[in-house]
Write an enzyme that holds these catalytic residues in place. Structure first.
Site, PDB file in Angstrom:
ATOM      1  CD  GLU A  40      -2.415   1.301   2.813  1.00  0.00           C
ATOM      2  OE1 GLU A  40      -1.806   0.862   3.814  1.00  0.00           O
ATOM      3  OE2 GLU A  40      -3.534   1.820   2.890  1.00  0.00           O
ATOM      4  CE  LYS A 111      -7.107   1.436   3.689  1.00  0.00           C
ATOM      5  NZ  LYS A 111      -5.910   2.016   4.320  1.00  0.00           N
ATOM      6  CB  CYS A 146      -3.945  -1.336   4.724  1.00  0.00           C
ATOM      7  SG  CYS A 146      -2.837  -1.180   6.156  1.00  0.00           S
TER       8      CYS A 146
HETATM    9  O1  LIG Z   1      -5.673  -1.406  11.099  1.00  0.00           O
HETATM   10  C1  LIG Z   1      -4.500  -1.180  11.401  1.00  0.00           C
HETATM   11  O2  LIG Z   1      -4.041  -1.479  12.505  1.00  0.00           O
HETATM   12  C2  LIG Z   1      -3.562  -0.550  10.426  1.00  0.00           C
HETATM   13  C3  LIG Z   1      -4.279   0.046   9.250  1.00  0.00           C
HETATM   14  C4  LIG Z   1      -3.429   0.952   8.446  1.00  0.00           C
HETATM   15  O3  LIG Z   1      -2.323   1.258   8.822  1.00  0.00           O
HETATM   16  C5  LIG Z   1      -3.905   1.451   7.152  1.00  0.00           C
HETATM   17  O4  LIG Z   1      -4.984   1.089   6.696  1.00  0.00           O
HETATM   18  O5  LIG Z   1      -3.167   2.255   6.524  1.00  0.00           O
END
Ligand SMILES: O=C(O)CCC(=O)C(=O)O
Length: 264
Positions: A40, A111, A146
Protein backbone atom coordinates in the site's frame (compact mmCIF):
# COMPACT_ATOMS: atom_id res chain seq x y z
CA UNK A 1 0.82 -20.62 -9.53
CA UNK A 2 3.80 -18.57 -8.41
CA UNK A 3 3.33 -15.26 -6.59
CA UNK A 4 6.06 -12.85 -5.51
CA UNK A 5 5.24 -10.30 -2.83
CA UNK A 6 7.64 -7.36 -2.90
CA UNK A 7 7.91 -6.09 0.67
CA UNK A 8 9.38 -2.72 -0.24
CA UNK A 9 11.22 -0.61 2.35
CA UNK A 10 9.69 2.86 2.54
CA UNK A 11 12.10 5.21 4.26
CA UNK A 12 12.24 9.01 4.15
CA UNK A 13 15.85 9.11 2.91
CA UNK A 14 14.78 7.93 -0.56
CA UNK A 15 12.86 10.14 -2.99
CA UNK A 16 9.59 8.98 -4.50
CA UNK A 17 11.13 9.05 -7.98
CA UNK A 18 14.08 6.91 -6.97
CA UNK A 19 11.84 4.40 -5.14
CA UNK A 20 9.61 4.22 -8.21
CA UNK A 21 12.62 3.36 -10.40
CA UNK A 22 13.92 0.86 -7.88
CA UNK A 23 10.55 -0.89 -7.51
CA UNK A 24 10.08 -1.06 -11.30
CA UNK A 25 13.50 -2.78 -11.40
CA UNK A 26 12.40 -5.25 -8.70
CA UNK A 27 9.26 -6.06 -10.74
CA UNK A 28 11.40 -6.73 -13.84
CA UNK A 29 13.42 -9.26 -11.83
CA UNK A 30 10.26 -11.34 -11.21
CA UNK A 31 9.96 -12.75 -14.75
CA UNK A 32 8.67 -16.31 -14.32
CA UNK A 33 6.17 -15.42 -11.58
CA UNK A 34 2.47 -15.47 -12.45
CA UNK A 35 1.59 -12.64 -10.11
CA UNK A 36 3.65 -9.92 -8.44
CA UNK A 37 2.22 -7.91 -5.55
CA UNK A 38 3.33 -4.52 -4.18
CA UNK A 39 2.29 -2.90 -0.87
CA UNK A 40 0.00 0.00 0.00
CA UNK A 41 1.07 3.61 -0.68
CA UNK A 42 4.65 2.59 -1.29
CA UNK A 43 5.49 5.78 -3.22
CA UNK A 44 4.79 8.09 -0.27
CA UNK A 45 4.46 5.85 2.79
CA UNK A 46 1.03 5.10 4.26
CA UNK A 47 1.65 7.36 7.27
CA UNK A 48 3.43 10.21 5.45
CA UNK A 49 0.20 12.19 5.16
CA UNK A 50 1.79 15.41 3.91
CA UNK A 51 2.98 13.53 0.81
CA UNK A 52 -0.51 12.41 -0.26
CA UNK A 53 -1.53 15.67 -1.94
CA UNK A 54 1.97 16.44 -3.20
CA UNK A 55 2.52 13.06 -4.83
CA UNK A 56 -1.09 12.29 -5.88
CA UNK A 57 -1.33 11.19 -9.50
CA UNK A 58 -4.05 10.38 -12.01
CA UNK A 59 -4.68 6.73 -12.88
CA UNK A 60 -2.37 7.05 -15.88
CA UNK A 61 0.32 8.92 -13.90
CA UNK A 62 4.06 8.22 -13.55
CA UNK A 63 3.66 5.15 -11.32
CA UNK A 64 1.24 3.55 -13.74
CA UNK A 65 3.57 4.35 -16.62
CA UNK A 66 6.68 2.90 -14.93
CA UNK A 67 4.91 -0.23 -13.72
CA UNK A 68 2.94 -1.00 -16.88
CA UNK A 69 6.27 -1.11 -18.70
CA UNK A 70 7.86 -3.24 -15.95
CA UNK A 71 4.90 -5.70 -15.91
CA UNK A 72 5.10 -6.11 -19.63
CA UNK A 73 8.91 -6.49 -19.64
CA UNK A 74 8.60 -9.22 -16.98
CA UNK A 75 5.46 -10.74 -18.56
CA UNK A 76 3.66 -10.90 -15.18
CA UNK A 77 0.31 -9.95 -13.74
CA UNK A 78 1.07 -7.09 -11.37
CA UNK A 79 -0.95 -5.90 -8.41
CA UNK A 80 0.81 -2.55 -8.31
CA UNK A 81 -0.06 -1.85 -4.67
CA UNK A 82 -1.73 1.49 -4.10
CA UNK A 83 -0.85 5.12 -4.77
CA UNK A 84 -2.53 8.36 -3.77
CA UNK A 85 -4.80 8.98 -6.76
CA UNK A 86 -6.09 12.41 -7.69
CA UNK A 87 -9.47 11.90 -9.39
CA UNK A 88 -10.61 14.30 -12.12
CA UNK A 89 -12.81 16.15 -9.56
CA UNK A 90 -9.77 16.72 -7.29
CA UNK A 91 -10.68 14.09 -4.65
CA UNK A 92 -7.81 11.93 -3.40
CA UNK A 93 -8.24 8.16 -3.13
CA UNK A 94 -6.03 5.31 -1.94
CA UNK A 95 -6.13 3.41 -5.21
CA UNK A 96 -4.77 0.05 -6.32
CA UNK A 97 -4.18 -1.01 -9.90
CA UNK A 98 -3.91 -4.49 -11.34
CA UNK A 99 -1.96 -4.63 -14.60
CA UNK A 100 -1.95 -7.47 -17.11
CA UNK A 101 1.24 -9.02 -18.55
CA UNK A 102 0.88 -6.70 -21.52
CA UNK A 103 0.69 -3.67 -19.22
CA UNK A 104 -3.04 -3.06 -19.66
CA UNK A 105 -5.07 -1.90 -16.65
CA UNK A 106 -7.20 -4.89 -15.63
CA UNK A 107 -8.71 -3.46 -12.43
CA UNK A 108 -8.84 -0.36 -10.25
CA UNK A 109 -9.77 -0.57 -6.54
CA UNK A 110 -10.30 2.45 -4.31
CA UNK A 111 -9.83 1.53 -0.63
CA UNK A 112 -13.21 1.40 1.06
CA UNK A 113 -12.27 1.65 4.77
CA UNK A 114 -10.02 4.66 5.35
CA UNK A 115 -7.65 4.51 8.29
CA UNK A 116 -6.93 7.23 10.85
CA UNK A 117 -10.24 7.92 12.65
CA UNK A 118 -10.08 11.73 12.75
CA UNK A 119 -6.81 12.27 10.90
CA UNK A 120 -4.63 11.12 8.00
CA UNK A 121 -6.22 9.10 5.26
CA UNK A 122 -9.65 9.20 6.94
CA UNK A 123 -9.90 12.96 6.44
CA UNK A 124 -7.61 13.52 3.45
CA UNK A 125 -9.00 10.87 1.10
CA UNK A 126 -12.36 9.84 -0.26
CA UNK A 127 -13.73 6.33 0.27
CA UNK A 128 -14.18 3.81 -2.50
CA UNK A 129 -17.59 2.22 -2.81
CA UNK A 130 -17.10 -0.73 -5.16
CA UNK A 131 -16.03 -4.33 -4.54
CA UNK A 132 -13.48 -5.40 -7.14
CA UNK A 133 -12.56 -8.87 -8.36
CA UNK A 134 -10.23 -9.71 -11.24
CA UNK A 135 -10.16 -12.94 -13.23
CA UNK A 136 -6.61 -14.21 -13.81
CA UNK A 137 -5.83 -17.38 -15.79
CA UNK A 138 -5.40 -19.45 -12.58
CA UNK A 139 -7.70 -17.79 -10.03
CA UNK A 140 -10.05 -14.92 -9.30
CA UNK A 141 -8.54 -12.19 -7.15
CA UNK A 142 -10.54 -10.19 -4.61
CA UNK A 143 -9.02 -6.81 -3.77
CA UNK A 144 -8.76 -5.16 -0.35
CA UNK A 145 -6.28 -2.70 1.21
CA UNK A 146 -4.69 -2.67 4.70
CA UNK A 147 -7.35 -1.48 7.22
CA UNK A 148 -10.01 -3.28 5.08
CA UNK A 149 -8.58 -6.47 6.62
CA UNK A 150 -10.50 -5.65 9.82
CA UNK A 151 -13.89 -5.77 8.05
CA UNK A 152 -14.91 -9.37 7.34
CA UNK A 153 -18.12 -8.37 5.53
CA UNK A 154 -16.03 -6.88 2.71
CA UNK A 155 -14.32 -10.25 2.19
CA UNK A 156 -17.66 -12.09 2.26
CA UNK A 157 -18.83 -9.72 -0.47
CA UNK A 158 -15.74 -10.59 -2.49
CA UNK A 159 -16.38 -14.32 -2.01
CA UNK A 160 -19.95 -13.82 -3.27
CA UNK A 161 -18.44 -12.10 -6.31
CA UNK A 162 -16.27 -15.16 -6.99
CA UNK A 163 -12.99 -14.37 -5.22
CA UNK A 164 -10.68 -17.29 -4.42
CA UNK A 165 -7.49 -15.36 -3.65
CA UNK A 166 -7.51 -12.13 -1.66
CA UNK A 167 -4.71 -9.67 -2.36
CA UNK A 168 -4.14 -7.21 0.47
CA UNK A 169 -1.44 -4.55 0.04
CA UNK A 170 -0.72 -2.79 3.33
CA UNK A 171 1.44 -0.35 5.26
CA UNK A 172 0.78 -2.03 8.61
CA UNK A 173 2.61 -0.68 11.66
CA UNK A 174 4.90 -2.88 13.73
CA UNK A 175 3.04 -2.07 16.94
CA UNK A 176 -0.03 -4.02 15.73
CA UNK A 177 1.78 -6.84 13.95
CA UNK A 178 -0.02 -9.54 15.94
CA UNK A 179 -3.36 -8.25 14.54
CA UNK A 180 -2.01 -8.40 10.98
CA UNK A 181 -1.07 -12.05 11.19
CA UNK A 182 -4.23 -13.02 13.05
CA UNK A 183 -6.56 -11.16 10.68
CA UNK A 184 -4.84 -12.51 7.54
CA UNK A 185 -5.31 -16.06 8.84
CA UNK A 186 -8.89 -15.37 9.95
CA UNK A 187 -9.91 -13.98 6.54
CA UNK A 188 -8.38 -17.08 4.89
CA UNK A 189 -10.05 -19.63 7.19
CA UNK A 190 -13.52 -18.08 7.32
CA UNK A 191 -13.67 -17.61 3.54
CA UNK A 192 -11.69 -20.71 2.58
CA UNK A 193 -9.51 -18.61 0.31
CA UNK A 194 -5.86 -17.76 -0.18
CA UNK A 195 -4.64 -14.51 1.35
CA UNK A 196 -1.62 -12.76 -0.15
CA UNK A 197 -0.91 -9.87 2.21
CA UNK A 198 2.02 -7.63 1.28
CA UNK A 199 3.24 -4.99 3.72
CA UNK A 200 6.09 -2.50 3.74
CA UNK A 201 9.37 -2.45 5.63
CA UNK A 202 11.21 0.64 6.87
CA UNK A 203 10.10 3.63 8.96
CA UNK A 204 8.30 6.71 7.71
CA UNK A 205 6.65 9.58 9.61
CA UNK A 206 8.15 7.98 12.73
CA UNK A 207 6.11 4.76 12.31
CA UNK A 208 8.16 1.55 12.07
CA UNK A 209 6.49 -0.83 9.64
CA UNK A 210 5.70 -4.44 10.46
CA UNK A 211 6.98 -6.13 7.32
CA UNK A 212 6.04 -9.80 7.81
CA UNK A 213 4.15 -10.10 4.54
CA UNK A 214 2.27 -13.34 4.66
CA UNK A 215 0.66 -15.95 2.41
CA UNK A 216 -2.07 -18.10 3.96
CA UNK A 217 -3.90 -21.06 2.41
CA UNK A 218 -7.66 -21.78 2.60
CA UNK A 219 -7.13 -23.97 5.69
CA UNK A 220 -5.44 -21.10 7.52
CA UNK A 221 -1.93 -22.51 7.23
CA UNK A 222 0.86 -20.01 6.69
CA UNK A 223 2.63 -20.94 3.45
CA UNK A 224 5.26 -18.21 3.70
CA UNK A 225 6.05 -15.25 5.90
CA UNK A 226 8.64 -12.52 5.43
CA UNK A 227 10.89 -11.01 8.08
CA UNK A 228 10.89 -7.32 9.01
CA UNK A 229 13.18 -5.93 6.27
CA UNK A 230 12.88 -5.39 2.53
CA UNK A 231 12.33 -8.81 0.98
CA UNK A 232 10.86 -10.64 -1.99
CA UNK A 233 8.58 -13.38 -0.68
CA UNK A 234 7.98 -15.98 -3.38
CA UNK A 235 5.47 -18.77 -2.95
CA UNK A 236 4.02 -21.53 -5.14
CA UNK A 237 0.44 -22.50 -4.47
CA UNK A 238 -2.39 -24.38 -6.16
CA UNK A 239 -5.55 -22.26 -6.51
CA UNK A 240 -7.60 -25.45 -7.04
CA UNK A 241 -7.21 -26.02 -3.26
CA UNK A 242 -9.96 -23.42 -2.78
CA UNK A 243 -12.66 -25.49 -4.51
CA UNK A 244 -11.41 -28.67 -2.80
CA UNK A 245 -11.52 -27.08 0.67
CA UNK A 246 -14.98 -25.57 0.10
CA UNK A 247 -16.27 -28.94 -1.08
CA UNK A 248 -14.80 -31.06 1.74
CA UNK A 249 -15.71 -28.63 4.54
CA UNK A 250 -18.75 -26.76 3.16
CA UNK A 251 -19.16 -24.19 5.96
CA UNK A 252 -19.79 -21.35 3.50
CA UNK A 253 -23.02 -23.11 2.49
CA UNK A 254 -24.27 -22.80 6.10
CA UNK A 255 -24.19 -19.01 6.09
CA UNK A 256 -27.34 -17.31 7.37
CA UNK A 257 -27.64 -14.15 5.32
CA UNK A 258 -28.82 -10.77 6.60
CA UNK A 259 -27.43 -11.05 10.16
CA UNK A 260 -25.38 -7.88 9.60
CA UNK A 261 -28.57 -5.82 9.20
CA UNK A 262 -30.44 -4.32 12.18
CA UNK A 263 -33.25 -6.42 13.67
CA UNK A 264 -36.75 -5.25 12.94
O1 LIG B 1 -5.67 -1.41 11.10
C1 LIG B 1 -4.50 -1.18 11.40
O2 LIG B 1 -4.04 -1.48 12.50
C2 LIG B 1 -3.56 -0.55 10.43
C3 LIG B 1 -4.28 0.05 9.25
C4 LIG B 1 -3.43 0.95 8.45
O3 LIG B 1 -2.32 1.26 8.82
C5 LIG B 1 -3.90 1.45 7.15
O4 LIG B 1 -4.98 1.09 6.70
O5 LIG B 1 -3.17 2.25 6.52
Amino acid sequence: MRASLLQVAVNEGESVESRRRRVAGMVREQAGADLVVLPELWTTGAFAYEGFGREAEPLDGPTHEALAEAASDAGVWLHAGSVPERAPDGTLYNTSLVLSPSGETAAVYRKIHRFGFDKGEAVLMGAGDALVTVRLPHTTLGLATCYDLRFPELFRGLVDAGAETFVVPAGWPERRRSHWTLLARARAVENQAFVLACGTAGTHAGIPQAGHSIVVDPWGEVLAEAGPGEQVLTVDFDPKTVAGTRERFPALKDRVLGLDRPHR
